[in-house]
Design a protein around this motif. Structure first.
Motif, PDB file in Angstrom:
ATOM      1  N   MET A  87       2.471  25.198   3.787  1.00 25.89           N
ATOM      2  CA  MET A  87       1.266  24.369   3.832  1.00 25.89           C
ATOM      3  C   MET A  87       0.216  24.837   2.822  1.00 25.89           C
ATOM      4  SD  MET A  87       1.698  21.743   5.636  1.00 25.89           S
ATOM      5  CE  MET A  87      -0.011  21.201   5.582  1.00 25.89           C
ATOM      6  N   ARG A  88       0.128  26.118   2.565  1.00 26.85           N
ATOM      7  CA  ARG A  88      -0.807  26.621   1.544  1.00 26.85           C
ATOM      8  C   ARG A  88      -0.447  26.051   0.168  1.00 26.85           C
ATOM      9  NH1 ARG A  88       0.317  32.446   0.432  1.00 26.85           N
ATOM     10  NH2 ARG A  88       1.707  31.505  -1.089  1.00 26.85           N
ATOM     11  N   GLU A  89       0.830  26.029  -0.153  1.00 25.91           N
ATOM     12  CA  GLU A  89       1.288  25.498  -1.438  1.00 25.91           C
ATOM     13  C   GLU A  89       1.054  23.991  -1.514  1.00 25.91           C
ATOM     14  OE1 GLU A  89       2.568  27.506  -4.024  1.00 25.91           O
ATOM     15  OE2 GLU A  89       1.831  29.078  -2.681  1.00 25.91           O
ATOM     16  N   ILE A  90       1.336  23.292  -0.419  1.00 24.98           N
ATOM     17  CA  ILE A  90       1.111  21.848  -0.382  1.00 24.98           C
ATOM     18  C   ILE A  90      -0.380  21.536  -0.490  1.00 24.98           C
ATOM     19  CG2 ILE A  90       1.223  19.810   1.124  1.00 24.98           C
ATOM     20  CD1 ILE A  90       4.028  20.789   1.978  1.00 24.98           C
ATOM     21  N   ALA A  91      -1.204  22.307   0.214  1.00 25.65           N
ATOM     22  CA  ALA A  91      -2.657  22.091   0.159  1.00 25.65           C
ATOM     23  C   ALA A  91      -3.178  22.281  -1.264  1.00 25.65           C
ATOM     24  CB  ALA A  91      -3.372  23.035   1.122  1.00 25.65           C
ATOM     25  N   ALA A  92      -2.662  23.268  -1.985  1.00 25.49           N
ATOM     26  CA  ALA A  92      -3.082  23.480  -3.375  1.00 25.49           C
ATOM     27  C   ALA A  92      -2.708  22.281  -4.234  1.00 25.49           C
ATOM     28  CB  ALA A  92      -2.457  24.761  -3.926  1.00 25.49           C
ATOM     29  N   TYR A  93      -1.516  21.714  -4.012  1.00 25.91           N
ATOM     30  CA  TYR A  93      -1.123  20.504  -4.736  1.00 25.91           C
ATOM     31  C   TYR A  93      -2.056  19.343  -4.390  1.00 25.91           C
ATOM     32  CZ  TYR A  93       1.179  16.132  -5.728  1.00 25.91           C
ATOM     33  OH  TYR A  93       1.423  14.842  -6.135  1.00 25.91           O
ATOM     34  N   LEU A  94      -2.334  19.167  -3.104  1.00 26.35           N
ATOM     35  CA  LEU A  94      -3.168  18.044  -2.673  1.00 26.35           C
ATOM     36  C   LEU A  94      -4.590  18.138  -3.209  1.00 26.35           C
ATOM     37  CD1 LEU A  94      -1.858  17.614   0.970  1.00 26.35           C
ATOM     38  CD2 LEU A  94      -1.403  16.119  -1.005  1.00 26.35           C
ATOM     39  N   ASP A  95      -5.024  19.342  -3.554  1.00 29.95           N
ATOM     40  CA  ASP A  95      -6.342  19.509  -4.177  1.00 29.95           C
ATOM     41  C   ASP A  95      -6.412  18.836  -5.549  1.00 29.95           C
ATOM     42  OD1 ASP A  95      -7.450  20.887  -2.053  1.00 29.95           O
ATOM     43  OD2 ASP A  95      -7.112  22.876  -2.936  1.00 29.95           O
TER      44      ASP A  95
END
Length: 134
Positions: A87-95
């Motif tokens: 989720m940390r990696e996905i959240a960085a992408y979604l930023d």
């Protein structure tokens, strides 16, 4: 945990189908995986040595709508914080996606507690998630 390798790439079809099965997710077809995996907006895979142990993907139109899918961790690696890494990696992408984009997911059971840590909230009662039973 051995040395963890984080990759921003979709798994192979075989790895994808096996991890979904091992993690207790619904089965997908080889044909569907072959079409869908390369069309991911974003994918993250976690490996120990050469073994896929966890994954997550974002699918969508690339501008207005994004859906988080395929969050899966092998049972032998669950409870070690790998879901948070995904989720940390996905959240960085979604930023990086447009501000007004709609980002959604379907949370199964206790997974909702993980997603709440990243700002996700239930859509009920304003909306209701649905799927086409086939």
């Amino acid at each position: 945990m051995e040395k963890l390798v984080i990759r921003h790439e979709a798994p192979s079809i075989e790895q994808y189908l096996k991890l979904r099965h091992d993690a207790g997710l619904s089965p997908m077809s080889v044909e569907g995986a072959g079409i869908g995996l390369p069309r991911s907006s974003f994918a993250v895979t976690l490996y120990e040595e050469d073994q896929l142990i966890a994954m997550g993907r974002v699918v969508g139109d690339g501008g207005c709508f994004f859906q988080i899918t395929d969050i899966a961790v092998t049972p032998s690696h669950q409870g070690r914080g790998l879901g948070k890494i995904i989720m940390r990696e996905i959240a960085a992408y979604l930023d990086t996606v447009p501000d007004k984009a709609y980002v959604s997911l379907i949370a199964d059971g206790e997974a909702a507690k993980l997603y709440e840590q990243y700002g996700f909230v239930p859509v009920m009662p304003q909306s209701q998630g649905m799927f086409l039973r086939r």
